[in-house]
Design a protein around this motif. Structure first.
Motif, PDB file in Angstrom:
ATOM      1  N   ILE A 169       0.839  -1.200   0.000  1.00 47.56           N
ATOM      2  CA  ILE A 169       0.000   0.000   0.000  1.00 47.56           C
ATOM      3  C   ILE A 169       0.873   1.249   0.000  1.00 47.56           C
ATOM      4  CG2 ILE A 169      -1.698   1.339   1.285  1.00 47.56           C
ATOM      5  CD1 ILE A 169      -2.800  -1.265   2.384  1.00 47.56           C
ATOM      6  N   THR A 170       0.597   2.136  -0.927  1.00 51.95           N
ATOM      7  CA  THR A 170       1.175   3.476  -0.924  1.00 51.95           C
ATOM      8  C   THR A 170       0.020   4.469  -0.978  1.00 51.95           C
ATOM      9  OG1 THR A 170       1.420   3.428  -3.339  1.00 51.95           O
ATOM     10  CG2 THR A 170       3.329   2.764  -2.024  1.00 51.95           C
ATOM     11  N   TYR A 171       0.336   5.754  -0.814  1.00 48.66           N
ATOM     12  CA  TYR A 171      -0.724   6.750  -0.732  1.00 48.66           C
ATOM     13  C   TYR A 171      -0.553   7.837  -1.784  1.00 48.66           C
ATOM     14  CZ  TYR A 171      -1.486   4.309   3.626  1.00 48.66           C
ATOM     15  OH  TYR A 171      -1.722   3.315   4.538  1.00 48.66           O
ATOM     16  N   LEU A 172      -1.665   8.216  -2.380  1.00 49.73           N
ATOM     17  CA  LEU A 172      -1.676   9.224  -3.435  1.00 49.73           C
ATOM     18  C   LEU A 172      -1.519  10.624  -2.851  1.00 49.73           C
ATOM     19  CD1 LEU A 172      -4.709   7.823  -5.471  1.00 49.73           C
ATOM     20  CD2 LEU A 172      -2.307   7.765  -6.194  1.00 49.73           C
ATOM     21  N   ASP A 173      -0.956  11.529  -3.648  1.00 45.94           N
ATOM     22  CA  ASP A 173      -0.942  12.941  -3.258  1.00 45.94           C
ATOM     23  C   ASP A 173      -2.377  13.449  -3.204  1.00 45.94           C
ATOM     24  OD1 ASP A 173       1.824  12.992  -3.132  1.00 45.94           O
ATOM     25  OD2 ASP A 173       2.040  13.671  -5.213  1.00 45.94           O
ATOM     26  N   TYR A 174      -2.606  14.383  -2.291  1.00 45.15           N
ATOM     27  CA  TYR A 174      -3.964  14.899  -2.103  1.00 45.15           C
ATOM     28  C   TYR A 174      -4.166  16.158  -2.943  1.00 45.15           C
ATOM     29  CZ  TYR A 174      -8.350  15.158   0.479  1.00 45.15           C
ATOM     30  OH  TYR A 174      -9.676  15.141   0.825  1.00 45.15           O
ATOM     31  N   ASN A 175      -5.248  16.178  -3.703  1.00 50.42           N
ATOM     32  CA  ASN A 175      -5.569  17.329  -4.556  1.00 50.42           C
ATOM     33  C   ASN A 175      -6.547  18.237  -3.808  1.00 50.42           C
ATOM     34  OD1 ASN A 175      -6.358  19.153  -6.517  1.00 50.42           O
ATOM     35  ND2 ASN A 175      -6.736  17.623  -8.099  1.00 50.42           N
ATOM     36  N   TRP A 176      -6.046  19.413  -3.385  1.00 50.24           N
ATOM     37  CA  TRP A 176      -6.862  20.346  -2.612  1.00 50.24           C
ATOM     38  C   TRP A 176      -7.634  21.342  -3.480  1.00 50.24           C
ATOM     39  CZ3 TRP A 176      -7.896  19.488   2.313  1.00 50.24           C
ATOM     40  CH2 TRP A 176      -7.010  18.705   3.075  1.00 50.24           C
ATOM     41  N   LYS A 177      -7.587  21.167  -4.768  1.00 53.96           N
ATOM     42  CA  LYS A 177      -8.319  22.078  -5.658  1.00 53.96           C
ATOM     43  C   LYS A 177      -9.807  22.018  -5.341  1.00 53.96           C
ATOM     44  CE  LYS A 177      -9.079  23.196 -10.539  1.00 53.96           C
ATOM     45  NZ  LYS A 177      -8.813  22.805 -11.941  1.00 53.96           N
ATOM     46  N   LEU A 178     -10.477  23.177  -5.438  1.00 55.12           N
ATOM     47  CA  LEU A 178     -11.896  23.277  -5.080  1.00 55.12           C
ATOM     48  C   LEU A 178     -12.760  22.330  -5.927  1.00 55.12           C
ATOM     49  CD1 LEU A 178     -13.688  25.043  -3.164  1.00 55.12           C
ATOM     50  CD2 LEU A 178     -14.150  26.489  -5.157  1.00 55.12           C
ATOM     51  N   ASN A 179     -13.699  21.656  -5.284  1.00 53.09           N
ATOM     52  CA  ASN A 179     -14.615  20.742  -5.982  1.00 53.09           C
ATOM     53  C   ASN A 179     -15.742  21.528  -6.659  1.00 53.09           C
ATOM     54  OD1 ASN A 179     -15.882  21.534  -3.598  1.00 53.09           O
ATOM     55  ND2 ASN A 179     -16.847  19.533  -3.244  1.00 53.09           N
ATOM     56  N   GLU A 180     -15.354  22.285  -7.638  1.00 59.48           N
ATOM     57  CA  GLU A 180     -16.261  23.234  -8.299  1.00 59.48           C
ATOM     58  C   GLU A 180     -16.623  22.752  -9.710  1.00 59.48           C
ATOM     59  OE1 GLU A 180     -16.483  28.061  -8.973  1.00 59.48           O
ATOM     60  OE2 GLU A 180     -14.531  27.097  -8.785  1.00 59.48           O
ATOM     61  N   GLN A 181     -17.856  23.025 -10.101  1.00 59.32           N
ATOM     62  CA  GLN A 181     -18.291  22.706 -11.470  1.00 59.32           C
ATOM     63  C   GLN A 181     -17.566  23.602 -12.476  1.00 59.32           C
ATOM     64  OE1 GLN A 181     -22.571  22.714 -12.004  1.00 59.32           O
ATOM     65  NE2 GLN A 181     -22.915  21.609 -10.094  1.00 59.32           N
TER      66      GLN A 181
END
Length: 260
Positions: free
Chosen positions: A248-260
């Motif tokens: 198991i490894t972990y992905l980088d987290y994408n903090w970009k806004l969850n916007e349409q």
């Protein structure tokens, strides 16, 4: 003695038995059971401003916040009561976290990320948007951290909440375009788990190896309670079975806004 004689005379005068003049023993006061609140208004807003991918039309919502403010006022004035079922309480707190997160974004919109709001908060010792006490519930100042860590994680011990709480970011679980309700809570949380684990942008699960969301690293203690493990939880929801020995490894987290 004079009081006894007077009582006897009164009873005799009206021809009524003496017992009729004895005051009845008061019974217990009726108790009022606080009813859980209706999340229907929030449900309608989610259907209006959130698409099937969980992306939010913040621009349109910012221009029409009256109904959201009314719903948040309802939450503020009606905290969960002890008489509520656990499902009612959990649905309340999950909806509150997500709704107040939306309100936080709208308060500062336009922003590219919720983390950008942290630099705008000018409160001593408050460096993140999750620590800001910007709302009240039951008269008590609260933050998003208070809901997640001080209430949901502390009181209910169900790690599936991590599939439901949405921090307004791309790597977060999908924001459902429906409110959580007590009647459907278990089904909704399981559905969120399946959706999250089978989203290639958030988790890449294979039999011998997996690249998982940071959620499984950040909250490793939650996933390991009651004889469970990260592997067991992933295996429960992922369409591809993961072997107990999978790397198991972990992905980088994408903090970009969850916007349409």
């Amino acid at each position: 003695m004079r009081r006894i004689i007077l009582t006897l005379l009164l009873a005799s005068a009206v021809g009524a038995p003496l017992a009729a003049f004895v005051a009845p023993t008061p019974g217990p006061a009726p108790t009022t059971v606080a009813a859980s609140i209706d999340h229907g208004a929030y449900d309608r807003m989610l259907k209006k401003y959130v698409n099937d991918k969980g992306l939010v039309d913040y621009k349109a919502w910012k221009g029409n916040q009256q109904e959201l403010n009314q719903y948040l006022d309802l939450l503020s004035k009606n905290p969960p009561a002890a008489s509520w079922s656990q499902a009612e309480q959990m649905a309340y707190w999950i909806n509150a976290y997500n709704a107040y997160t939306i309100k936080l974004i709208l308060n500062h919109y336009p922003v590219e990320s919720i983390k950008d709001i942290g630099s705008k908060i000018k409160i001593p010792f408050v460096t993140t948007p999750w620590a800001a006490e910007f709302f009240r519930i039951g008269g008590k100042k609260m933050s998003l951290d208070d809901i997640e860590h001080g209430t949901l994680r502390k009181q209910y011990g169900d790690p599936r909440i991590h599939f439901a709480l949405v921090c307004a970011s791309i790597s977060c679980p999908r924001l459902r375009n429906e409110a959580y309700t007590a009647a459907k809570l278990n089904q909704q949380l399981d559905d969120q788990g399946r959706d999250f684990l089978n989203s290639p942008a958030k988790n890449k699960v294979g039999k011998e190896s997996a690249q998982l969301s940071k959620y499984f690293d950040w909250y490793k203690g939650d996933w390991s309670k009651n004889g469970q493990s990260v592997t067991k939880w992933v295996h429960k929801y992922a369409s591809t079975p993961m072997a107990p020995t999978a790397k198991i490894t972990y992905l980088d987290y994408n903090w970009k806004l969850n916007e349409q």
